[in-house]
Design a protein around this motif. Structure first.
Motif, short mmCIF file in Angstrom:
data_model
loop_
_atom_site.label_atom_id
_atom_site.label_comp_id
_atom_site.label_asym_id
_atom_site.label_seq_id
_atom_site.Cartn_x
_atom_site.Cartn_y
_atom_site.Cartn_z
N ILE A 194 96.28 75.03 89.94
CA ILE A 194 96.00 75.26 91.55
C ILE A 194 94.20 75.42 91.42
CG2 ILE A 194 96.30 77.02 92.97
CD1 ILE A 194 98.98 77.35 92.29
N VAL A 249 90.96 77.58 93.87
CA VAL A 249 91.17 78.52 94.09
C VAL A 249 89.94 78.27 94.67
CG1 VAL A 249 91.14 81.38 94.84
CG2 VAL A 249 92.82 79.79 93.15
N ASN A 301 93.68 88.93 91.55
CA ASN A 301 95.58 88.55 92.18
C ASN A 301 96.43 89.79 93.40
OD1 ASN A 301 95.00 88.70 88.73
ND2 ASN A 301 95.64 87.20 89.33
N LEU A 333 95.57 76.38 95.04
CA LEU A 333 96.50 77.37 95.55
C LEU A 333 95.53 78.28 96.85
CD1 LEU A 333 99.06 78.50 95.53
CD2 LEU A 333 98.35 80.31 93.72
N ARG A 334 96.26 78.28 98.03
CA ARG A 334 95.46 78.79 98.76
C ARG A 334 96.92 79.52 99.27
NH1 ARG A 334 95.45 79.28 104.50
NH2 ARG A 334 93.33 79.31 105.48
N CYS A 335 96.07 81.69 99.30
CA CYS A 335 96.67 82.46 99.99
C CYS A 335 97.23 82.25 101.47
CB CYS A 335 96.07 83.73 98.93
SG CYS A 335 96.69 83.87 97.72
N SER A 374 91.08 80.67 98.22
CA SER A 374 91.92 79.46 98.13
C SER A 374 91.49 79.74 96.67
CB SER A 374 91.35 78.01 98.31
OG SER A 374 90.98 78.10 98.34
N VAL A 404 104.79 77.49 90.55
CA VAL A 404 104.11 77.24 91.65
C VAL A 404 104.09 75.90 92.32
CG1 VAL A 404 101.11 75.97 91.45
CG2 VAL A 404 102.71 77.11 89.69
N TYR A 446 101.55 78.94 100.74
CA TYR A 446 100.86 79.86 100.73
C TYR A 446 101.49 80.35 99.38
CZ TYR A 446 98.57 79.17 105.49
OH TYR A 446 98.89 78.33 106.52
N GLY A 447 100.39 81.57 99.11
CA GLY A 447 100.60 82.21 97.69
C GLY A 447 101.86 82.89 97.41
N SER A 455 104.66 81.59 95.45
CA SER A 455 105.16 81.17 94.14
C SER A 455 105.00 82.45 93.27
CB SER A 455 103.01 80.53 93.61
OG SER A 455 103.15 79.16 94.24
#
Length: 317
Positions: free
Chosen positions: A3, A5, A80, A136-138, A143, A228, A233-234, A237
């Motif tokens: 992912i 970020v 995290n 990976l995008r929160c 990201s 994953v 959105y994160g 996962s």
């Protein structure tokens, strides 16, 4: 799954996570400079004790990759969202030492012909590991780009022979307040639960990850087994999975239950649907100063848009 970020920069008052990084100048500079932490010089197979720094062996390059710059290992493992450890981004790396990823059991049940309780090693041993790099995008508008190591969820589900009534897959995180001090607080309704529609679950992009950067998955990143799903959105996962259930009805997921006006079941990255408290139109990759445009389905529209043909993606967010 791998992912990508994004890094932080200047922050608006509505973007809580980036603002925290911006105010913490020293941390911002460290994330920007980055650098992969030196790994322990340990060799051997995946089936050795899950200790951070242990190399995974026989990991093949997967079919999905990116030429984008990877987020440094240090950032991936020290910044995290993992509320089981705490609500601050640094809590997981600070408190993850209590988590014991061995022994680890995973229950597989529901609409399958072969349910059971499986030791983690037994569960994943037959699967060939792949390295995949994903963005990976929160939801907080930051990201990362991470090289994940794992195998397609579809490969696992086939082993248990889903019935015709299996329409969704429900996942559940370990509940153990001794190992997860964040569970001592009623921040969320524990244990953490997530779900996917069956066609999402068997899509080749959907990965069960057991490592990152070629090493055993660190506790703070969801050891020993996490999902994953790179176009979502994160929070979709889910980490530290202990139960996988195939079910007929859509399972209520934790964040949608906690704040239904903010978080839906699907959680597809859609820059045209704002979070009630901030815009989703732009994002900041960890370590970057400037924002960039958010891509539909997090940049995976070509691969997954057909899954949602005819759906109102504002109503089903």
């Amino acid at each position: 799954m791998l992912i990508n970020v994004k890094r932080h920069g200047e922050v608006s008052s509505s973007e809580i996570t980036p603002q925290g990084l911006y105010l913490d100048r020293r941390r911002f500079l460290r994330l920007g400079a980055g650098g992969v932490l030196s790994a322990a010089a340990l060799s051997g197979g995946l089936w050795k004790p899950a200790v951070a720094g242990v190399k995974l062996s026989h990991v093949a390059k997967g079919p999905y990759d990116t030429r984008e710059e990877l987020t440094p290992y240090e950032s991936v493992t020290t910044y995290n969202n993992f509320y089981e450890f705490g609500t601050d981004k640094e809590d997981p790396s600070r408190l993850a030492g209590n988590l014991r990823p061995r022994p680890w059991k995973v229950v597989v049940d529901g609409e399958v012909a072969k349910p059971g309780t499986y030791d983690f090693d037994e569960l994943i041993r037959p699967h060939a590991l792949q390295e995949r790099v994903y963005r990976l995008r929160c939801v907080e508008a930051w990201s990362m780009v991470i090289p994940w190591d794992g195998f397609p969820l579809a490969d696992l589900l086939k082993r248990f022979e889903p019935t015709s009534r299996a329409k969704f897959v429900r996942f559940e995180t370990l509940y153990d307040p001794h190992q997860f001090p964040g569970q001592r607080r009623s921040v969320l309704d524990w244990p953490y639960v997530e779900g996917l529609r069956m066609d999402e679950a068997i899509h080749p992009l959907t990965l069960l990850a057991v490592g990152l950067y070629g090493e055993v998955l660190p506790n703070q990143d969801g050891a020993p087994l996490r999902l994953v799903v790179p176009w979502k959105y994160g929070f979709k996962s889910i980490k530290s999975i202990v139960k996988i259930s195939l079910v007929e009805k859509m399972p209520p997921n934790t964040w949608a239950k906690s704040a239904p006006n903010e978080y839906g079941f699907y959680a597809n990255v859609n820059p045209r649907v704002d979070h009630p408290r901030w815009s989703q139109a732009k994002e900041r990759r960890i370590g970057d100063f400037f924002k960039r445009d958010t891509l539909m389905f997090n940049g995976y529209a070509e691969e997954v848009a057909h899954l949602y043909a005819g759906m109102d993606l504002r109503a089903f967010f």
